[in-house]
Design an enzyme around this catalytic site. Structure first.
Site, PDB file in Angstrom:
ATOM      1  N   LYS A 123       6.110   2.517   4.240  1.00 48.56           N
ATOM      2  CA  LYS A 123       5.126   3.496   4.728  1.00 48.56           C
ATOM      3  C   LYS A 123       4.029   2.813   5.538  1.00 48.56           C
ATOM      4  O   LYS A 123       3.676   3.256   6.620  1.00 48.56           O
ATOM      5  CB  LYS A 123       4.448   4.235   3.555  1.00 48.56           C
ATOM      6  CG  LYS A 123       5.373   5.038   2.691  1.00 48.56           C
ATOM      7  CD  LYS A 123       4.595   5.875   1.665  1.00 48.56           C
ATOM      8  CE  LYS A 123       3.775   5.090   0.668  1.00 48.56           C
ATOM      9  NZ  LYS A 123       4.579   4.239  -0.239  1.00 48.56           N
ATOM     10  N   ARG A 163      -0.218  11.864  -3.383  1.00 51.61           N
ATOM     11  CA  ARG A 163       0.706  11.285  -4.348  1.00 51.61           C
ATOM     12  C   ARG A 163       0.969  12.225  -5.513  1.00 51.61           C
ATOM     13  O   ARG A 163       1.758  11.891  -6.394  1.00 51.61           O
ATOM     14  CB  ARG A 163       0.130   9.976  -4.906  1.00 51.61           C
ATOM     15  CG  ARG A 163       0.639   8.723  -4.183  1.00 51.61           C
ATOM     16  CD  ARG A 163       0.013   7.522  -4.857  1.00 51.61           C
ATOM     17  NE  ARG A 163       0.737   6.303  -4.683  1.00 51.61           N
ATOM     18  CZ  ARG A 163       0.463   5.377  -3.753  1.00 51.61           C
ATOM     19  NH1 ARG A 163      -0.461   5.596  -2.866  1.00 51.61           N
ATOM     20  NH2 ARG A 163       1.155   4.262  -3.716  1.00 51.61           N
ATOM     21  N   ARG A 220       7.199  -9.428  -0.863  1.00 50.41           N
ATOM     22  CA  ARG A 220       6.161  -8.987   0.075  1.00 50.41           C
ATOM     23  C   ARG A 220       4.893  -9.815  -0.101  1.00 50.41           C
ATOM     24  O   ARG A 220       4.460 -10.076  -1.211  1.00 50.41           O
ATOM     25  CB  ARG A 220       5.869  -7.512  -0.203  1.00 50.41           C
ATOM     26  CG  ARG A 220       4.733  -6.947   0.587  1.00 50.41           C
ATOM     27  CD  ARG A 220       4.759  -5.454   0.563  1.00 50.41           C
ATOM     28  NE  ARG A 220       4.047  -4.882  -0.564  1.00 50.41           N
ATOM     29  CZ  ARG A 220       3.758  -3.591  -0.672  1.00 50.41           C
ATOM     30  NH1 ARG A 220       4.174  -2.738   0.254  1.00 50.41           N
ATOM     31  NH2 ARG A 220       3.109  -3.133  -1.710  1.00 50.41           N
ATOM     32  N   ARG A 231       0.203  -9.309  -3.591  1.00 51.16           N
ATOM     33  CA  ARG A 231      -0.646  -8.279  -4.192  1.00 51.16           C
ATOM     34  C   ARG A 231      -0.460  -8.320  -5.695  1.00 51.16           C
ATOM     35  O   ARG A 231       0.664  -8.451  -6.172  1.00 51.16           O
ATOM     36  CB  ARG A 231      -0.213  -6.908  -3.661  1.00 51.16           C
ATOM     37  CG  ARG A 231      -1.111  -6.386  -2.580  1.00 51.16           C
ATOM     38  CD  ARG A 231      -0.570  -5.139  -1.954  1.00 51.16           C
ATOM     39  NE  ARG A 231      -0.403  -4.021  -2.886  1.00 51.16           N
ATOM     40  CZ  ARG A 231      -0.082  -2.789  -2.518  1.00 51.16           C
ATOM     41  NH1 ARG A 231       0.100  -2.514  -1.231  1.00 51.16           N
ATOM     42  NH2 ARG A 231       0.063  -1.831  -3.393  1.00 51.16           N
ATOM     43  N   ARG A 290       5.224   1.266 -11.254  1.00 47.72           N
ATOM     44  CA  ARG A 290       4.869   2.075 -10.074  1.00 47.72           C
ATOM     45  C   ARG A 290       6.031   2.975  -9.673  1.00 47.72           C
ATOM     46  O   ARG A 290       5.824   4.107  -9.240  1.00 47.72           O
ATOM     47  CB  ARG A 290       4.460   1.167  -8.907  1.00 47.72           C
ATOM     48  CG  ARG A 290       3.088   0.528  -9.123  1.00 47.72           C
ATOM     49  CD  ARG A 290       2.864  -0.667  -8.223  1.00 47.72           C
ATOM     50  NE  ARG A 290       2.801  -0.326  -6.814  1.00 47.72           N
ATOM     51  CZ  ARG A 290       3.019  -1.206  -5.825  1.00 47.72           C
ATOM     52  NH1 ARG A 290       3.309  -2.472  -6.105  1.00 47.72           N
ATOM     53  NH2 ARG A 290       2.927  -0.824  -4.588  1.00 47.72           N
TER      54      ARG A 290
END
Ligand code: AMP
Length: 215
Positions: free
Chosen positions: A15, A90, A127, A158, A169
């Site tokens: 996204k 969300r 990532r 992160r 998540r």
């Protein structure tokens, strides 16, 4: 014509990457609610203190706070002629609130990026984010790159991209965010795209979908 767009999809679907490309090519602001929260955490504001533990637990910050943030942000001058929302809504309550905020604006274009769980976990665990410019850097041949491809800055993971948090998540996504596909899919401005292909291929599909629905 203004482009009011929501990028839907699970964490790791791309996204942020796609929203940032599209925002540049279409000249509308890219509004990432995750980025707004991370900035607040960094700055140590009240909001940041409230959000930090929620983010690290892989949970969602409460609707009232998020709706307030987005309402304020959409009221800024640069969002008058369009916006690209990444990470909001969300929940169904957030989606209802967004519809109410839109008023007489152009209808929402909703792009859903779908990617299977194994690929999401693989992407998120490799990532890295640039400490200087915030760019997201993936991996080359499955290995994280050493420095930022955009500015050469140092990269960090992160804290919520650790595998245990990623799994949480994804559970929260399935329970609370995935129902938004049903919420939006009857609208003529909804498109679902296979986000498992490479960045360029997905960008081409996203661009074509936006041209098709926002023409
Ligand atoms: P993201 O960068 O979009 O993956 O967001 C990182 C984290 O920020 C999420 O896992 C949530 O904890 C929080 N967050 C971001 N956007 C929202 C939202 N619209 N509603 C609730 N929590 C959010």
């Amino acid at each position: 014509m203004a482009l009011n767009l929501v990028m839907l999809g699970p964490p790791g679907a791309g996204k942020g990457t796609q929203a940032s490309r599209l925002a540049q090519s279409r000249g509308v602001p890219h509004i990432s609610t995750g980025e707004i929260l991370r900035e607040a955490v960094q700055a140590g504001t009240d909001l940041g203190r409230k959000a930090e533990m929620v983010i690290e637990a892989g949970q969602l910050v409460n609707d009232e706070i998020m709706i307030g943030i987005v309402n304020d942000r959409l009221g800024k001058d640069d969002a008058r002629h369009g916006f690209l929302l990444d990470g909001f809504p969300r929940t169904v309550s957030q989606a209802d609130a967004l519809d109410n905020m839109l008023g007489v604006r152009e209808p929402l274009v909703v792009i859903d990026l779908s990617v299977n769980d194994d690929e999401l976990v693989r992407r998120l665990s490799t990532r890295r984010m640039c400490e200087s410019c915030g760019a997201i850097t993936g991996s080359v041949n499955g290995r994280p790159t050493a420095t930022c491809g955009t500015c050469g800055g140092a990269l960090k993971q992160r804290s919520d991209d650790r595998e245990d948090v990623v799994r949480q998540r994804l559970i929260v996504y399935r329970q609370r965010t995935e129902p938004l596909i049903g919420y939006y899919q009857q609208r003529p401005t909804f498109r679902s795209i296979d986000g498992s292909q490479d960045e360029e291929a997905v960008a081409a599909l996203v661009g074509a979908a936006v041209d098709g629905v926002a023409a």
